[in-house]
Design an enzyme around this catalytic site. Structure first.
Site, PDB file in Angstrom:
ATOM      1  N   HIS A   1     -44.637  -2.391  12.618  1.00  0.00           N
ATOM      2  CA  HIS A   1     -45.344  -1.117  12.462  1.00  0.00           C
ATOM      3  C   HIS A   1     -45.043  -0.217  13.661  1.00  0.00           C
ATOM      4  O   HIS A   1     -45.047  -0.694  14.791  1.00  0.00           O
ATOM      5  CB  HIS A   1     -46.855  -1.368  12.392  1.00  0.00           C
ATOM      6  CG  HIS A   1     -47.652  -0.096  12.359  1.00  0.00           C
ATOM      7  ND1 HIS A   1     -47.751   0.667  11.213  1.00  0.00           N
ATOM      8  CD2 HIS A   1     -48.348   0.551  13.330  1.00  0.00           C
ATOM      9  CE1 HIS A   1     -48.497   1.732  11.483  1.00  0.00           C
ATOM     10  NE2 HIS A   1     -48.873   1.689  12.758  1.00  0.00           N
TER      11      HIS A   1
ATOM     12  N   THR B   1      -1.622   4.510   5.620  1.00  0.00           N
ATOM     13  CA  THR B   1      -2.552   3.645   6.367  1.00  0.00           C
ATOM     14  C   THR B   1      -3.281   2.723   5.398  1.00  0.00           C
ATOM     15  O   THR B   1      -3.385   3.008   4.214  1.00  0.00           O
ATOM     16  CB  THR B   1      -3.622   4.488   7.104  1.00  0.00           C
ATOM     17  OG1 THR B   1      -4.206   5.392   6.157  1.00  0.00           O
ATOM     18  CG2 THR B   1      -3.038   5.276   8.259  1.00  0.00           C
TER      19      THR B   1
ATOM     20  N   GLY C   1     -16.291  12.286 -11.615  1.00  0.00           N
ATOM     21  CA  GLY C   1     -16.075  10.851 -11.790  1.00  0.00           C
ATOM     22  C   GLY C   1     -14.668  10.424 -11.416  1.00  0.00           C
ATOM     23  O   GLY C   1     -13.840  11.245 -10.996  1.00  0.00           O
TER      24      GLY C   1
ATOM     25  N   ILE D   1     -21.171  11.638  -5.338  1.00  0.00           N
ATOM     26  CA  ILE D   1     -20.122  12.255  -4.516  1.00  0.00           C
ATOM     27  C   ILE D   1     -20.322  13.762  -4.434  1.00  0.00           C
ATOM     28  O   ILE D   1     -20.241  14.367  -3.360  1.00  0.00           O
ATOM     29  CB  ILE D   1     -18.720  11.879  -5.054  1.00  0.00           C
ATOM     30  CG1 ILE D   1     -18.478  10.387  -4.845  1.00  0.00           C
ATOM     31  CG2 ILE D   1     -17.625  12.699  -4.367  1.00  0.00           C
ATOM     32  CD1 ILE D   1     -17.173   9.849  -5.421  1.00  0.00           C
TER      33      ILE D   1
ATOM     34  N   GLU E   1       0.837  -1.199   0.000  1.00  0.00           N
ATOM     35  CA  GLU E   1       0.000   0.000   0.000  1.00  0.00           C
ATOM     36  C   GLU E   1       0.872   1.249   0.000  1.00  0.00           C
ATOM     37  O   GLU E   1       1.799   1.360   0.801  1.00  0.00           O
ATOM     38  CB  GLU E   1      -0.926  -0.005   1.231  1.00  0.00           C
ATOM     39  CG  GLU E   1      -1.720   1.266   1.447  1.00  0.00           C
ATOM     40  CD  GLU E   1      -2.541   1.702   0.218  1.00  0.00           C
ATOM     41  OE1 GLU E   1      -3.333   0.892  -0.289  1.00  0.00           O
ATOM     42  OE2 GLU E   1      -2.373   2.857  -0.241  1.00  0.00           O
TER      43      GLU E   1
ATOM     44  N   GLY F   1     -20.725  18.665 -11.286  1.00  0.00           N
ATOM     45  CA  GLY F   1     -21.077  17.248 -11.392  1.00  0.00           C
ATOM     46  C   GLY F   1     -22.140  16.890 -10.377  1.00  0.00           C
ATOM     47  O   GLY F   1     -21.900  16.996  -9.170  1.00  0.00           O
TER      48      GLY F   1
ATOM     49  N   ALA G   1     -17.418   0.218  -2.842  1.00  0.00           N
ATOM     50  CA  ALA G   1     -16.629  -0.560  -1.891  1.00  0.00           C
ATOM     51  C   ALA G   1     -17.179  -1.977  -1.722  1.00  0.00           C
ATOM     52  O   ALA G   1     -16.419  -2.948  -1.671  1.00  0.00           O
ATOM     53  CB  ALA G   1     -16.608   0.165  -0.549  1.00  0.00           C
TER      54      ALA G   1
ATOM     55  N   GLU H   1     -24.916  20.203 -13.668  1.00  0.00           N
ATOM     56  CA  GLU H   1     -24.898  18.831 -14.200  1.00  0.00           C
ATOM     57  C   GLU H   1     -25.229  18.871 -15.689  1.00  0.00           C
ATOM     58  O   GLU H   1     -26.212  19.467 -16.102  1.00  0.00           O
ATOM     59  CB  GLU H   1     -25.908  17.979 -13.421  1.00  0.00           C
ATOM     60  CG  GLU H   1     -26.243  16.632 -14.031  1.00  0.00           C
ATOM     61  CD  GLU H   1     -25.036  15.710 -14.234  1.00  0.00           C
ATOM     62  OE1 GLU H   1     -24.251  15.532 -13.295  1.00  0.00           O
ATOM     63  OE2 GLU H   1     -24.875  15.193 -15.369  1.00  0.00           O
TER      64      GLU H   1
ATOM     65  N   ASP I   1     -12.343  -1.173  -8.043  1.00  0.00           N
ATOM     66  CA  ASP I   1     -12.541  -0.085  -9.010  1.00  0.00           C
ATOM     67  C   ASP I   1     -11.737  -0.290 -10.291  1.00  0.00           C
ATOM     68  O   ASP I   1     -12.146   0.145 -11.364  1.00  0.00           O
ATOM     69  CB  ASP I   1     -12.121   1.265  -8.393  1.00  0.00           C
ATOM     70  CG  ASP I   1     -13.146   1.806  -7.407  1.00  0.00           C
ATOM     71  OD1 ASP I   1     -14.114   1.082  -7.097  1.00  0.00           O
ATOM     72  OD2 ASP I   1     -12.978   2.948  -6.937  1.00  0.00           O
TER      73      ASP I   1
HETATM   74  P1  FAD Z   1      -9.263   1.915  -3.453  1.00  0.00           P
HETATM   75  O1  FAD Z   1     -10.120   2.143  -2.274  1.00  0.00           O
HETATM   76  O2  FAD Z   1      -9.083   3.022  -4.426  1.00  0.00           O
HETATM   77  O3  FAD Z   1      -7.859   1.449  -2.900  1.00  0.00           O
HETATM   78  C1  FAD Z   1      -6.782   1.250  -3.727  1.00  0.00           C
HETATM   79  C2  FAD Z   1      -5.556   1.454  -2.875  1.00  0.00           C
HETATM   80  O4  FAD Z   1      -4.439   1.004  -3.619  1.00  0.00           O
HETATM   81  C3  FAD Z   1      -5.283   2.911  -2.547  1.00  0.00           C
HETATM   82  O5  FAD Z   1      -5.111   3.053  -1.162  1.00  0.00           O
HETATM   83  C4  FAD Z   1      -4.002   3.238  -3.296  1.00  0.00           C
HETATM   84  O6  FAD Z   1      -3.168   4.105  -2.556  1.00  0.00           O
HETATM   85  C5  FAD Z   1      -3.370   1.878  -3.409  1.00  0.00           C
HETATM   86  N1  FAD Z   1      -2.526   1.710  -4.578  1.00  0.00           N
HETATM   87  C6  FAD Z   1      -2.844   1.932  -5.878  1.00  0.00           C
HETATM   88  N2  FAD Z   1      -1.828   1.602  -6.673  1.00  0.00           N
HETATM   89  C7  FAD Z   1      -0.838   1.166  -5.863  1.00  0.00           C
HETATM   90  C8  FAD Z   1       0.446   0.681  -6.097  1.00  0.00           C
HETATM   91  N3  FAD Z   1       0.910   0.569  -7.340  1.00  0.00           N
HETATM   92  N4  FAD Z   1       1.217   0.324  -5.043  1.00  0.00           N
HETATM   93  C9  FAD Z   1       0.735   0.434  -3.792  1.00  0.00           C
HETATM   94  N5  FAD Z   1      -0.504   0.878  -3.497  1.00  0.00           N
HETATM   95  C10 FAD Z   1      -1.275   1.229  -4.537  1.00  0.00           C
HETATM   96  N6  FAD Z   1     -18.266   3.537  -2.230  1.00  0.00           N
HETATM   97  C11 FAD Z   1     -19.270   2.951  -1.551  1.00  0.00           C
HETATM   98  O7  FAD Z   1     -19.525   1.763  -1.733  1.00  0.00           O
HETATM   99  N7  FAD Z   1     -20.018   3.670  -0.654  1.00  0.00           N
HETATM  100  C12 FAD Z   1     -19.789   4.982  -0.418  1.00  0.00           C
HETATM  101  O8  FAD Z   1     -20.498   5.602   0.390  1.00  0.00           O
HETATM  102  C13 FAD Z   1     -18.739   5.616  -1.114  1.00  0.00           C
HETATM  103  N8  FAD Z   1     -18.461   6.919  -0.892  1.00  0.00           N
HETATM  104  C14 FAD Z   1     -17.415   7.490  -1.539  1.00  0.00           C
HETATM  105  C15 FAD Z   1     -17.120   8.820  -1.278  1.00  0.00           C
HETATM  106  C16 FAD Z   1     -16.058   9.436  -1.912  1.00  0.00           C
HETATM  107  C17 FAD Z   1     -15.761  10.874  -1.612  1.00  0.00           C
HETATM  108  C18 FAD Z   1     -15.254   8.681  -2.824  1.00  0.00           C
HETATM  109  C19 FAD Z   1     -14.092   9.320  -3.510  1.00  0.00           C
HETATM  110  C20 FAD Z   1     -15.535   7.359  -3.093  1.00  0.00           C
HETATM  111  C21 FAD Z   1     -16.616   6.752  -2.457  1.00  0.00           C
HETATM  112  N9  FAD Z   1     -16.941   5.421  -2.699  1.00  0.00           N
HETATM  113  C22 FAD Z   1     -17.985   4.841  -2.034  1.00  0.00           C
HETATM  114  C23 FAD Z   1     -16.177   4.591  -3.657  1.00  0.00           C
HETATM  115  C24 FAD Z   1     -15.198   3.677  -2.908  1.00  0.00           C
HETATM  116  O9  FAD Z   1     -14.335   4.468  -2.134  1.00  0.00           O
HETATM  117  C25 FAD Z   1     -14.433   2.828  -3.880  1.00  0.00           C
HETATM  118  O10 FAD Z   1     -15.326   2.128  -4.715  1.00  0.00           O
HETATM  119  C26 FAD Z   1     -13.571   1.813  -3.147  1.00  0.00           C
HETATM  120  O11 FAD Z   1     -12.662   2.471  -2.291  1.00  0.00           O
HETATM  121  C27 FAD Z   1     -12.829   0.943  -4.142  1.00  0.00           C
HETATM  122  O12 FAD Z   1     -12.031   0.047  -3.464  1.00  0.00           O
HETATM  123  P2  FAD Z   1     -10.710  -0.553  -4.133  1.00  0.00           P
HETATM  124  O13 FAD Z   1     -10.166  -1.510  -3.145  1.00  0.00           O
HETATM  125  O14 FAD Z   1     -10.992  -1.013  -5.497  1.00  0.00           O
HETATM  126  O15 FAD Z   1      -9.725   0.675  -4.333  1.00  0.00           O
END
Ligand code: FAD
Length: 468
Positions: free
Chosen positions: A446, A40, A273, A187, A36, A183, A322, A206, A314
Site C-alpha cells: 500500500h 538488422t 491491421g 496500433i 533475415e 482504424g 511479440a 473506426e 504472426d
Molecule cells: P516479425 O517481427 O514480423 O519478424 C519477421 C521477420 O522476418 C522480419 O524482420 C522480416 O523482414 C523477416 N522475413 C520475412 N520473410 C522473410 C524471408 N523470406 N527471408 C528473410 N527474412 C524474412 N506486439 C507486442 O507484443 N507488443 C507491442 O507493444 C507491439 N507493438 C507493435 C507496434 C507496431 C507499430 C507494430 C507494427 C506491431 C506491434 N506489435 C506489438 C506486434 C509485433 O511487432 C509482432 O507481433 C511481432 O513482431 C511478431 O514477431 P514475428 O517474429 O512473428 O515476426
C-alpha cells in the site's frame, strides 16, 4: 557469387519469434542459421513496432504529464519539439536492442545470413543476399518465422507520401496539423497518442461501434471518455474515398458519425491491421500448406503439415503479438532438440500502451457470455484507490472475472495508468489457476495500483472492509 551451407536448423525471419527460436536451438546444442531480409535482427517488433512506438510513447507521456501538472500548481512552458532529436533518440533505443541481438547471435555461434529466403524444396532454402550473393541452405529442420506486413486499403492512395502506415508514422518526418487515424485498434491509438502529444489534431475513425473491438466495452469506454476531448473519435463510421489534392487529403466518410461532405487532412495513418507473410516464401515448394490469407496452420508442437518444418509468430495466426511469438519459438526449438513441448497457454495478454493504458488477459466478459460460462465480474473503481487519487488519475478500474462456483480467476482487464505493468499479476493468476481467495489473501503493498487486484477479489468474496 554463391555459397552453400548445411545446417541442423534454419530459421526464416529474425523477429521476436525467429531470434528466440534460433537462440533457444543454439542453447540446446544445435547448429543454427538465421536468415533475415532486414539489415538488422529484431523483426517488426524491434525495428518498426513494439520498441520504437514505446520510445515515442514515453516522450508523449512526459509531455502530457507535464501539461497535467498545471492543475496541481506546477506550470511548465509549452514544449519545444526538436523532431530530429526525438527521432535520433528513438533510433538509439532501437539500435541498442538490435545491436544487442547481433552480439547474442555471435556469442551463440548462430550463423546470420542477410537476404530474402525462399524454399526451393523441403530440404533447401535459397537466400538472395542483400549483398547480391546467393546462399543455398540445406537443412534438417526449418522454422518459418516470416512475420506479417501492414494491410492496405484499395481506395486509399498509398503511393501518396501523406498517406502513411505505422512504419511511416514511426519515422516521425513531421507533425501534421490535421491527422486522420484510419482504424481504432491498438496500433492506431498508440500512434495517435504520440502525434497528439507532439501537437497534431488527431481524428480517429473506426468501423466498429467501439475502439479496440477485442476488449470489453466498459474498459474501452473509460479510455474513450478520457480521450474524447483530445481526439475526434468517429465510431461506426468508415472512410469510403480519399481525394489527394495539392493542399491536402480530402476524405469522404460514411456511417453513423460521418461528417458531411469531404474533410481535409494533412496526413492519414492507415492502421487497419496486419497480414501474414506466408505467401511470400514459396512454401509450396517445401509442401507446406498456406491458407488463402497467408497463415500457416500448425499443431500444438508448432509443426506444419511437413513434420520437420515448424512455423511460429504472426505467420501462424492471432494474436499477432511479440510475446506469443517468443513462447512459440521456444516450443518449436525444443521439439527440434528432441524435448517434448506443446504451446498451450491458458492466456495471452493484450495491452494498448495508450493513455490511459488498456490491458486484458484470459476470458473477457463478452467472450464469457458467448461461451455460456457461469461467471461473476468484480470491479474495483480507481476512484477508491489511494494511489490513483494521489496520482490524479482516478478514471481507471480493475475488473476481474471469476468462475462463479469456484472463484477461479478466468480473466481480468485493467484500464488506467500502468495497467500494462499491473496485468502481469492477473496473467499469473489465470495461468496458475489461482482463485479469488488467493488474490485477496495476498498482501499487496500500500499504496499501489496493484492493490486494486486484491480488492477486486475481495469484492467477489463479499469481504471488502477497508478501502485504501
Ligand atoms: P516479425 O517481427 O514480423 O519478424 C519477421 C521477420 O522476418 C522480419 O524482420 C522480416 O523482414 C523477416 N522475413 C520475412 N520473410 C522473410 C524471408 N523470406 N527471408 C528473410 N527474412 C524474412 N506486439 C507486442 O507484443 N507488443 C507491442 O507493444 C507491439 N507493438 C507493435 C507496434 C507496431 C507499430 C507494430 C507494427 C506491431 C506491434 N506489435 C506489438 C506486434 C509485433 O511487432 C509482432 O507481433 C511481432 O513482431 C511478431 O514477431 P514475428 O517474429 O512473428 O515476426
Amino acid at each position: 557469387m554463391s555459397k552453400d551451407i548445411k545446417t541442423q536448423v534454419v530459421v526464416l525471419g529474425a523477429g521476436p519469434g525467429g531470434y528466440s527460436a534460433a537462440f533457444r536451438a543454439a542453447d540446446l546444442g544445435l547448429d543454427v542459421v538465421l536468415v533475415e531480409s532486414r539489415e538488422t535482427l529484431g523483426g517488426v517488433c524491434l525495428n518498426v513496432g513494439c520498441i520504437p512506438s514505446k520510445a515515442l510513447l514515453h516522450v508523449a507521456k512526459v509531455i502530457d504529464d507535464a501539461a497535467d501538472m498545471a492543475s496541481h500548481g506546477v506550470t511548465f512552458g509549452a514544449p519545444q519539439i526538436d523532431l530530429d532529436k526525438i527521432r535520433s533518440w528513438k533510433e538509439s533505443v532501437v539500435g541498442q536492442l538490435t545491436g544487442g541481438l547481433g552480439g547474442m547471435a555471435k556469442a551463440r555461434k548462430v550463423t546470420t545470413v542477410y537476404g530474402f529466403g525462399k524454399f526451393t524444396s523441403d530440404k533447401t532454402i535459397v537466400v538472395a543476399g542483400n549483398d547480391g550473393a546467393e546462399t543455398t541452405i540445406t537443412f534438417d529442420n526449418a522454422i518459418i518465422a516470416a512475420g506479417s506486413s501492414v494491410v492496405d486499403l484499395p481506395f486509399i492512395p498509398t503511393e501518396d507520401p501523406r498517406v502513411i502506415d505505422s512504419t511511416g508514422a514511426l519515422e516521425l518526418k513531421d507533425v501534421p496539423g490535421e491527422m486522420l487515424v484510419l482504424g481504432g485498434g491498438i496500433i492506431g491509438l498508440e500512434m495517435g497518442t504520440v502525434y497528439n502529444a507532439l501537437g497534431s489534431n488527431v481524428s480517429v475513425v473506426e468501423f466498429a461501434d467501439q475502439l479496440v473491438p477485442a476488449a470489453d466495452a466498459d474498459i474501452v469506454k473509460i479510455y474513450t471518455n478520457y480521450n474524447k476531448k483530445k481526439f475526434n473519435i468517429m465510431l461506426s463510421t468508415k472512410v469510403v474515398a480519399v481525394d489527394a489534392k495539392d493542399d491536402g487529403l480530402y476524405v469522404t466518410f460514411e456511417g453513423k458519425n460521418a461528417p458531411e461532405g469531404q474533410v481535409r487532412y494533412d496526413k492519414i495513418l492507415v492502421a487497419v491491421g496486419r497480414k501474414p507473410n506466408g505467401k511470400l516464401i514459396d512454401a509450396d515448394k517445401a509442401g507446406v500448406n498456406v491458407d488463402d490469407r497467408g497463415f500457416i496452420n500448425v499443431s500444438k508442437e508448432l509443426r506444419t503439415n511437413v513434420n520437420h518444418i515448424f512455423a511460429i509468430g504472426d505467420v501462424v495466426g492471432q494474436p499477432m503479438l511479440a510475446h506469443k511469438a517468443v513462447h512459440e519459438a521456444h516450443c518449436a526449438a525444443e521439439n527440434i532438440a528432441g524435448k517434448k513441448h506443446t504451446f498451450d497457454p491458458r492466456c495471452i495478454p493484450s495491452i494498448a500502451y495508450t493513455d490511459p493504458e488498456m490491458a486484458w488477459v484470459g476470458v473477457t466478459e463478452r467472450e464469457a457470455k458467448e461461451q455460456g460460462l457461469n461467471i461473476e465480474v468484480a470491479n474495483f473503481p480507481w476512484a477508491a484507490s489511494g494511489r490513483a487519487i494521489a496520482s490524479a488519475r482516478t478514471e481507471g478500474k480493475t475488473k476481474m472475472i471469476f468462475e462463479k462456483e469456484t472463484g477461479r480467476v478466468l480473466g481480468g482487464a485493467i484500464v488506467g495508468i500502468n495497467a500494462g505493468e499491473m496485468l502481469g499479476e492477473v496473467c499469473l493468476a489465470v495461468e496458475m489457476g489461482a482463485d479469488a481467495e488467493d488474490l485477496a489473501l495476498t498482501i499487496h503493498a500500500h499504496p499501489t495500483l496493484n492493490e486494486s487486484i486484491g480488492l477486486a477479489a475481495e469484492v467477489f468474496e463479499g469481504s471488502i472492509t477497508d478501502l485504501p
